[in-house]
Scaffold this active site. Structure first.
Site, mmCIF file in Angstrom:
data_model
loop_
_atom_site.group_PDB
_atom_site.id
_atom_site.type_symbol
_atom_site.label_atom_id
_atom_site.label_comp_id
_atom_site.label_asym_id
_atom_site.label_seq_id
_atom_site.Cartn_x
_atom_site.Cartn_y
_atom_site.Cartn_z
ATOM 1 N N THR A 187 56.870 5.145 18.019
ATOM 2 C CA THR A 187 58.002 6.292 18.464
ATOM 3 C C THR A 187 59.278 6.018 17.783
ATOM 4 O O THR A 187 59.825 7.311 17.452
ATOM 5 C CB THR A 187 58.548 5.907 19.948
ATOM 6 O OG1 THR A 187 57.328 5.988 20.805
ATOM 7 C CG2 THR A 187 59.542 6.732 20.405
ATOM 8 N N GLU A 210 43.613 -6.365 25.119
ATOM 9 C CA GLU A 210 44.595 -6.208 25.930
ATOM 10 C C GLU A 210 44.349 -6.592 27.394
ATOM 11 O O GLU A 210 43.342 -6.057 27.947
ATOM 12 C CB GLU A 210 45.486 -4.786 26.068
ATOM 13 C CG GLU A 210 46.742 -4.759 26.837
ATOM 14 C CD GLU A 210 47.383 -3.325 26.697
ATOM 15 O OE1 GLU A 210 47.793 -2.754 27.942
ATOM 16 O OE2 GLU A 210 47.890 -3.048 25.629
ATOM 17 N N SER A 265 45.449 6.122 16.883
ATOM 18 C CA SER A 265 45.258 6.162 18.375
ATOM 19 C C SER A 265 44.025 7.146 19.044
ATOM 20 O O SER A 265 43.891 8.091 18.260
ATOM 21 C CB SER A 265 46.626 6.246 19.073
ATOM 22 O OG SER A 265 46.933 7.772 19.241
ATOM 23 N N ASP A 315 43.812 2.344 17.553
ATOM 24 C CA ASP A 315 44.596 1.751 18.458
ATOM 25 C C ASP A 315 44.560 2.425 19.853
ATOM 26 O O ASP A 315 44.172 3.653 19.816
ATOM 27 C CB ASP A 315 46.011 2.020 17.895
ATOM 28 C CG ASP A 315 47.259 1.439 18.870
ATOM 29 O OD1 ASP A 315 46.900 0.284 19.164
ATOM 30 O OD2 ASP A 315 48.228 2.204 19.122
ATOM 31 N N HIS A 316 44.384 1.703 20.944
ATOM 32 C CA HIS A 316 44.491 1.857 22.361
ATOM 33 C C HIS A 316 43.244 2.642 22.614
ATOM 34 O O HIS A 316 43.571 4.084 23.143
ATOM 35 C CB HIS A 316 45.668 2.585 22.643
ATOM 36 C CG HIS A 316 46.866 1.684 23.104
ATOM 37 N ND1 HIS A 316 46.638 1.091 24.324
ATOM 38 C CD2 HIS A 316 47.994 1.367 22.426
ATOM 39 C CE1 HIS A 316 47.742 0.096 24.430
ATOM 40 N NE2 HIS A 316 48.481 0.448 23.279
#
Length: 278
Positions: free
Chosen positions: A231, A136, A51, A84-85
């Site tokens: 997570t 997204e 990320s 990611d992101h």
């Protein structure tokens, strides 16, 4: 590690078979080692996700990406390295230069027109370089984007966004949210089915740590393909370390306790990959 638009082929094949592909986040190099070990144990492909927050933690994109790529290349199964992101467009181009397999550009904090324009521009750049891109759709700000509680993705909007941008995969909001430490969320399976019927590219489920095994299976069977989990694995990693340190407060060599976290993540990675592919 496979290269080029390998993610597209992997996800398209899984989408057709209604199987899930696990995508797990790297925080430390031990995470990458553990995830690859779990994938090898399961005999299944996996996506290593890095990320923008992880890149910031490690002080730059090159050290963590190149180290993760080296671990991926040494694997006995297909392992893809994915950014990611990413909200910083410069990081997308840095990922292209480093030869990552795919990038998730997160423009969900932008209004629709700005998100579409930026995503389309970056999709062109990625495809020119032979790299897959995930996007997204949403207008809700903050890290959760479209995955904030209560937000849902409209199938018609999703189909139009994919057609306009040319992305290879789309993250959609169907009931999950980021950073959940309990596995009590549920997926709107009816909506997943309608999205799958409307959107011609694989669907990506972010925030999957909040889902039980049954919900994960249900999400995949309903039509989700790329399943992002972070997570949940971080919690296992941390608890394993804490158990060792509580039992052996005299330890000072990090390898003696960090290895416990790595082993815990490897075992759960193998279990989850098998679950998602079933």
């Amino acid at each position: 590690m496979t290269t080029g638009l390998a993610l597209t082929g992997l996800l398209d094949t899984a989408r057709t078979a209604r199987r899930g592909v696990g995508a797990f986040n790297v925080v430390l190099l031990e995470h990458a080692e553990a995830i690859v070990a779990g994938a090898e144990q399961a005999g299944l492909p996996v996506v290593l996700q890095i990320s923008e927050n992880c890149i910031r933690y490690h002080g730059g994109v090159t050290p963590i990406v190149t180290a993760t790529q080296a671990i991926a290349r040494s694997a006995d199964v297909a392992v893809l390295v994915h950014l990611d992101h990413v909200e910083d467009r410069a990081l997308v181009h840095a990922g292209i230069d480093l030869g990552v397999d795919s990038v998730m550009y997160d423009g969900s904090h932008l209004d629709y027109d700005a998100n579409l324009a930026a995503t389309r521009e970056l999709a062109d750049a990625c495809h020119t370089a032979g790299i897959a891109i995930e996007a997204e759709l949403g207008e809700v700000g903050g890290k959760d984007g479209v995955h904030a509680p209560g937000v849902r993705t409209d199938p018609d909007d999703a189909a139009a966004f994919v057609a306009a941008t040319g992305v290879d995969a789309l993250a959609v909001a169907v009931g999950t949210s980021h950073a959940m430490q309990t596995r009590e969320a549920s997926v709107d399976r009816d909506l997943v089915g309608r999205l799958r019927a409307s959107v011609p590219v694989p669907l990506v489920l972010h925030g999957s740590s909040g889902l039980s095994d049954d919900e994960l299976r249900g999400a995949v069977h309903a039509g989700m393909t790329k399943i992002n989990i972070s997570t949940h694995l971080n919690g296992l990693f941390t608890r394993a370390l804490r158990d060792v340190l509580d039992d052996r407060p005299d330890l000072v060599d990090p390898r003696r306790y960090v290895a416990a976290g790595r082993d815990a993540v490897a075992a759960e990675t193998a279990r989850l990959l098998t679950l998602l592919a079933g």
